[in-house]
Design an enzyme around this catalytic site. Sequence first.
Site, mmCIF file in Angstrom:
data_model
loop_
_atom_site.group_PDB
_atom_site.id
_atom_site.type_symbol
_atom_site.label_atom_id
_atom_site.label_comp_id
_atom_site.label_asym_id
_atom_site.label_seq_id
_atom_site.Cartn_x
_atom_site.Cartn_y
_atom_site.Cartn_z
ATOM 1 N N LYS A 124 -6.450 4.562 -38.736
ATOM 2 C CA LYS A 124 -7.975 4.707 -39.226
ATOM 3 C C LYS A 124 -8.182 4.168 -40.419
ATOM 4 C CE LYS A 124 -8.403 9.487 -36.673
ATOM 5 N NZ LYS A 124 -9.306 8.946 -36.000
ATOM 6 N N GLU B 58 -5.020 10.086 -29.482
ATOM 7 C CA GLU B 58 -3.756 10.836 -28.918
ATOM 8 C C GLU B 58 -4.301 12.164 -28.506
ATOM 9 O OE1 GLU B 58 -5.521 10.658 -31.772
ATOM 10 O OE2 GLU B 58 -5.609 12.850 -32.291
ATOM 11 N N ARG C 187 -6.186 13.254 -26.158
ATOM 12 C CA ARG C 187 -6.197 13.252 -24.800
ATOM 13 C C ARG C 187 -4.781 13.396 -24.224
ATOM 14 N NH1 ARG C 187 -9.859 8.122 -24.154
ATOM 15 N NH2 ARG C 187 -10.436 9.001 -26.427
HETATM 16 N N1 BES Z 1 -9.634 13.168 -33.654
HETATM 17 C C1 BES Z 1 -10.410 12.059 -33.375
HETATM 18 C C2 BES Z 1 -11.793 11.981 -33.210
HETATM 19 C C3 BES Z 1 -12.592 11.989 -34.228
HETATM 20 C C4 BES Z 1 -12.794 10.809 -34.954
HETATM 21 C C5 BES Z 1 -13.185 13.108 -34.779
HETATM 22 C C6 BES Z 1 -13.652 10.581 -36.125
HETATM 23 C C7 BES Z 1 -14.124 13.038 -35.713
HETATM 24 C C8 BES Z 1 -14.526 11.570 -36.386
HETATM 25 C C9 BES Z 1 -9.472 11.436 -32.158
HETATM 26 O O1 BES Z 1 -8.156 11.346 -32.057
HETATM 27 C C10 BES Z 1 -9.978 9.694 -32.260
HETATM 28 O O2 BES Z 1 -9.366 9.207 -33.106
HETATM 29 N N2 BES Z 1 -10.867 9.518 -31.408
HETATM 30 C C11 BES Z 1 -10.925 8.060 -31.048
HETATM 31 C C12 BES Z 1 -10.930 7.571 -29.794
HETATM 32 C C13 BES Z 1 -11.150 6.160 -29.658
HETATM 33 C C14 BES Z 1 -9.675 5.473 -30.105
HETATM 34 C C15 BES Z 1 -10.993 5.816 -28.099
HETATM 35 C C16 BES Z 1 -12.502 7.753 -31.649
HETATM 36 O O3 BES Z 1 -13.414 8.651 -31.058
HETATM 37 O O4 BES Z 1 -12.837 7.089 -32.331
HETATM 38 ZN ZN ZN Z 2 -7.405 13.135 -32.973
HETATM 39 MN MN MN Z 3 -7.281 10.008 -33.016
#
Ligand code: BES
Ligand code: ZN
Ligand code: MN
Length: 484
Positions: free
Chosen positions: A266, A338, A340
């Site tokens: 991230k 991760e 899912r």
């Molecule tokens: N924990 C995150 C979801 C999230 C991201 C919540 C940003 C709040 C703010 C999750 O694990 C994630 O990183 N999801 C990605 C999925 C993508 C890589 C398909 C997302 O939503 O960007």
């Molecule tokens: Zn996450």
């Molecule tokens: Mn994630």
Amino acid sequence: MDIRLEQTPAKDFRAPVLVVFGWEEGGGTFAHPWLDDVRASGEFTGKAAESILLHRPAGTAAERLAFVGAGKREKLTPGQLRRAAAVAVRQVRSKAVTQVAFALDAQTATAELVSEVAEGVLLGDYEPDILKTDPAKSEKRVQSATLLVPEVTEALGAAVERGRVLAESQNLARDLVNEPGNRLNPTVLAAHARAVATEAGLDCEVLDRDRMRQLGMGALLGVAQGSDEPPTFIILRYHPESAASADHLGLVGKGVTFDTGGVSIKVAEGMEKMKYDMAGGAAVIAAMRAIARVKPRVRVTGFVPAVENHISGRAQRPGDIVTALNGKTVEIINTDAEGRMILADALTYAARQGCTHLVDAATLTAAVVVALAHVYIGGFASDQALFDKLRDAAAAEGERIWQMPLDDDYKEYLRSAFADLPNVGGRHGGAITAAYFLKEFTEGRPWVHLDIAGTAWSDDAKAFTAKGPTGVPVRTFVRLAENW
Ligand code: BES
Ligand code: ZN
Ligand code: MN
């Protein structure tokens, strides 16, 4: 905090502050000429989040009167008084007042509303500042709340207790979410779950990595392999003394104690918030605590797969293919998807443990925040009846779920050339394709997925709540079990 019921008339009760809820239509839960004056002046209209504090009110024993907007009296909806009570507490404690009384009248001294007020007091008083060492920089807390009602009854006493159990459980979820990644890893989360189980009288089992290997939880283990912290899989079991049916509800919560994204790392900005990525798991643990106390007549088991999504020489790579517990192969396109992966194995495991109905809560996607902002939980269902039950439970608790689509057309977005499924579905409809991915692991059980990425954390303090963890959807889970 001490919360008590008293039937002393509001005008005679000696308290540093007497809170009076004022309605938009006029009037309030206690009649006082000053209420009419501030209304006439336009300074108080009864709208939610309004409050006004007056000293030495004539003709009452209280030192101050706080008028707090409670919204529309005619269309009183669940949650209005919870929020108003929370506003009141946050308002009075900013004046260094630690004791507060609430004037309730015949309309508001019902079991439902007394529970709401008790909850509002406890939820409004919550602050995520326990790690500040200078007491002067911490928010003051209220010590006691007295609810003044026309008649103290056993039913109202039980309502206060129910409110206390729900709000304290919700605050437990908030405390767990508030713990930073260095203090709360999968092992520590499991220790918290064990302590909750012992205290509340639940059965607790924690699977370790070896057991997960034996079982074949390849999707979960693939995420866990990038961290030096071993994963845990927490199971909390509630067996009612006499169940009303053979139904067995499985509550599953995402327990990523910190989400760096892994190799698909991230961006730095805002990453600190990813300590909240176990909010679904915290909600499940906290809801199980409350369920053990309110004792609904349905069997409920909580499942929390807990991992840290980290980077290391052992971390999984994009392109890796893992085999999930149900035998399906998944191509890792993005290691940041991760949640899912761990939920896939947890849902399969819950179904195989005999759960007849499955509900999961997860901070799963940024896409759900794009769709619904921070107001509604995104709900996805393979079974409309179960979804309706959840939506009703949420509505009764002042939590909100908006149903999102899950048509089979979305399956097309989940195509991999090399495995049964990819772990991401492309740029569009990200919350939906994530949900569709989960559905593939529910063994055909009626299932609802709640994406709480937008609602589990409040980016700012509000009149009724602190910045940070919200404790959503603990109350919805408990109400669902109670209504079953
Ligand atoms: N924990 C995150 C979801 C999230 C991201 C919540 C940003 C709040 C703010 C999750 O694990 C994630 O990183 N999801 C990605 C999925 C993508 C890589 C398909 C997302 O939503 O960007
Ligand atoms: Zn996450
Ligand atoms: Mn994630």
